[in-house]
Design a protein around this motif. Structure first.
Motif, PDB file in Angstrom:
ATOM      1  N   GLY A 160       0.851  -1.180   0.000  1.00 33.71           N
ATOM      2  CA  GLY A 160       0.000   0.000   0.000  1.00 33.71           C
ATOM      3  C   GLY A 160       0.887   1.230   0.000  1.00 33.71           C
ATOM      4  N   PRO A 161       0.315   2.402   0.279  1.00 37.08           N
ATOM      5  CA  PRO A 161       1.116   3.619   0.307  1.00 37.08           C
ATOM      6  C   PRO A 161       2.332   3.482   1.231  1.00 37.08           C
ATOM      7  N   GLY A 162       3.496   3.848   0.714  1.00 39.05           N
ATOM      8  CA  GLY A 162       4.728   3.757   1.491  1.00 39.05           C
ATOM      9  C   GLY A 162       5.402   2.399   1.435  1.00 39.05           C
ATOM     10  N   ARG A 163       4.677   1.380   0.976  1.00 42.53           N
ATOM     11  CA  ARG A 163       5.223   0.012   0.911  1.00 42.53           C
ATOM     12  C   ARG A 163       4.813  -0.615  -0.403  1.00 42.53           C
ATOM     13  N   ASN A 164       5.582  -0.383  -1.449  1.00 40.14           N
ATOM     14  CA  ASN A 164       5.196  -0.927  -2.748  1.00 40.14           C
ATOM     15  C   ASN A 164       6.368  -0.806  -3.718  1.00 40.14           C
ATOM     16  N   ALA A 165       6.191  -1.400  -4.895  1.00 43.97           N
ATOM     17  CA  ALA A 165       7.276  -1.426  -5.875  1.00 43.97           C
ATOM     18  C   ALA A 165       7.582  -0.043  -6.442  1.00 43.97           C
ATOM     19  N   LEU A 166       6.604   0.875  -6.449  1.00 43.32           N
ATOM     20  CA  LEU A 166       6.880   2.239  -6.904  1.00 43.32           C
ATOM     21  C   LEU A 166       7.901   2.905  -5.988  1.00 43.32           C
ATOM     22  N   VAL A 167       7.683   2.756  -4.683  1.00 44.96           N
ATOM     23  CA  VAL A 167       8.634   3.296  -3.699  1.00 44.96           C
ATOM     24  C   VAL A 167      10.006   2.646  -3.872  1.00 44.96           C
ATOM     25  N   ASN A 168      10.010   1.332  -4.047  1.00 45.67           N
ATOM     26  CA  ASN A 168      11.280   0.610  -4.174  1.00 45.67           C
ATOM     27  C   ASN A 168      12.044   1.031  -5.430  1.00 45.67           C
ATOM     28  N   LEU A 169      11.305   1.274  -6.511  1.00 46.31           N
ATOM     29  CA  LEU A 169      11.962   1.749  -7.726  1.00 46.31           C
ATOM     30  C   LEU A 169      12.533   3.151  -7.510  1.00 46.31           C
ATOM     31  N   GLU A 170      11.780   4.002  -6.826  1.00 45.17           N
ATOM     32  CA  GLU A 170      12.241   5.367  -6.594  1.00 45.17           C
ATOM     33  C   GLU A 170      13.514   5.398  -5.746  1.00 45.17           C
ATOM     34  N   ASN A 171      13.566   4.528  -4.734  1.00 49.98           N
ATOM     35  CA  ASN A 171      14.735   4.583  -3.846  1.00 49.98           C
ATOM     36  C   ASN A 171      15.837   3.601  -4.242  1.00 49.98           C
ATOM     37  N   GLY A 172      15.639   2.899  -5.363  1.00 51.99           N
ATOM     38  CA  GLY A 172      16.710   2.066  -5.905  1.00 51.99           C
ATOM     39  C   GLY A 172      16.853   0.695  -5.284  1.00 51.99           C
ATOM     40  N   THR A 173      15.841   0.252  -4.541  1.00 57.35           N
ATOM     41  CA  THR A 173      15.944  -1.074  -3.900  1.00 57.35           C
ATOM     42  C   THR A 173      15.167  -2.163  -4.633  1.00 57.35           C
ATOM     43  N   ALA A 174      14.426  -1.802  -5.676  1.00 56.03           N
ATOM     44  CA  ALA A 174      13.625  -2.806  -6.392  1.00 56.03           C
ATOM     45  C   ALA A 174      14.530  -3.784  -7.134  1.00 56.03           C
ATOM     46  N   ARG A 175      14.181  -5.066  -7.055  1.00 56.17           N
ATOM     47  CA  ARG A 175      14.888  -6.090  -7.812  1.00 56.17           C
ATOM     48  C   ARG A 175      13.863  -6.993  -8.489  1.00 56.17           C
ATOM     49  N   ARG A 176      14.261  -7.555  -9.611  1.00 56.36           N
ATOM     50  CA  ARG A 176      13.379  -8.516 -10.286  1.00 56.36           C
ATOM     51  C   ARG A 176      14.021  -9.900 -10.236  1.00 56.36           C
ATOM     52  N   LEU A 177      13.724 -10.618  -9.158  1.00 55.56           N
ATOM     53  CA  LEU A 177      14.208 -11.986  -9.017  1.00 55.56           C
ATOM     54  C   LEU A 177      13.273 -12.917  -9.779  1.00 55.56           C
ATOM     55  N   VAL A 178      13.838 -13.816 -10.539  1.00 57.50           N
ATOM     56  CA  VAL A 178      13.034 -14.727 -11.337  1.00 57.50           C
ATOM     57  C   VAL A 178      13.300 -16.162 -10.913  1.00 57.50           C
ATOM     58  N   LYS A 179      12.250 -16.780 -10.377  1.00 58.37           N
ATOM     59  CA  LYS A 179      12.289 -18.207 -10.079  1.00 58.37           C
ATOM     60  C   LYS A 179      11.152 -18.834 -10.892  1.00 58.37           C
TER      61      LYS A 179
END
Length: 299
Positions: A160-179
């Motif tokens: 939700g707000p403050g906890r989501n992939a948009l936030v993670n992309l903005e702060n550089g912590t988003a990763r795309r792990l593929v299993k």
């Protein structure tokens, strides 16, 4: 029905979302372990109390008038901290109509991607999920003992707000792990709130999976968020090559699709039936950065 007074043990992210959805008809008390969080709780519409595993006179006074009890504190090695501290007080609450315990879909363990509903066997893998199963049973037992409906909400991955992939992309912590073939279940915090208010309305007991309609690979969620932001998604990383903490790795050891028909049968309609609907809303409204800044009127 007389005016509701709700008490939340553990007024964290989900509890605050629940309080912000209050239509003003209920008084809400909630606990935190940290006095520094009192103002955050007040802004969500919660009267804050301190709970660090021991009963206090203030908590006892509030429980004496509470009609609806919500537990959102994780179990520990020694058992459920709320039951350990307050079981006797809860059993004697004169106004109590309903108890709810927020659990996790982790109790099901691994089903190799198959669908599970509330009738599926709980075969938890992690120690934290083993403790959850025990806590669920203890809360249901207390409800039976005192003749009050108990609702167990098994929550999937909360965002939700403050906890989501948009936030993670903005702060550089988003990763795309593929299993390969891995999916996760997720739920927007507003739908946790909505499901709780629906169950409170009817004092409805039972076990309910609170999850959206679309279990999905985690890398797809990040890619969708990146497309909304108009940026390139981070590169895909094969799961076997990823550096992960033991806890993060353990999440990938559980693969299941969790069904939500029971909470719908109880009368709840999802506000965000899948992550795309939620991300579209959060991005269009700008309501994605901070989960605590929203006023109830903006909802």
């Amino acid at each position: 029905m007389s005016e509701k007074q709700i008490f939340i043990f553990g007024a964290g992210y989900s509890g605050r979302a629940f309080a912000r959805a209050n239509k003003g008809a209920a008084t809400i008390f909630g606990t935190t372990r940290s006095p520094e969080k009192f103002e955050t709780l007040r802004q969500a519409g919660i009267a804050p109390l301190l709970f660090d595993g021991a009963m206090t006179g203030e908590i006892g006074d509030a429980l004496g008038k509470t009609t609806h009890l919500l537990i959102s504190i994780a179990p520990e090695e020694a058992g459920d901290p709320v039951l350990n501290a307050a079981r006797e007080a809860i059993a004697q609450m004169p106004a109590l109509e309903w108890i709810s315990y927020l659990s996790t879909v982790g109790v099901y363990g691994n089903y190799d991607g198959a669908w599970v509903d509330e009738r599926a066997e709980c075969r938890p893998v992690s120690k934290r999920s083993v403790m959850r199963v025990a806590a669920e049973g203890d809360w249901l037992e207390l409800g039976r003992e005192i003749g009050r409906p108990g609702a167990i909400l098994r929550l999937s991955g909360i965002y939700g707000p403050g906890r989501n992939a948009l936030v993670n992309l903005e702060n550089g912590t988003a990763r795309r792990l593929v299993k390969p073939d891995q999916v996760f279940n997720r739920i927007h915090c507003d739908d946790i709130a909505g499901a709780l208010w629906q169950l409170i309305e009817g004092n409805t007991g039972g076990i309910f999976n609170v999850t959206d309609d679309l279990p999905a690979p985690p890398q797809d969620v990040v890619a969708y968020a990146a497309s909304l932001m108009g940026i390139e998604p981070p590169p895909e990383i094969p799961f076997d090559a990823a550096q992960l903490s033991p806890m993060a790795r353990s999440f990938y050891g559980e693969n299941k699709r969790v069904a939500n028909a029971a909470v719908k049968a109880a009368g709840y309609s999802l506000r965000f039936p899948d992550y795309r609907a939620a991300f579209d809303h959060m991005w269009a409204s700008g309501d994605w950065r901070d989960g605590e800044a929203r006023s109830p009127m903006k909802r």
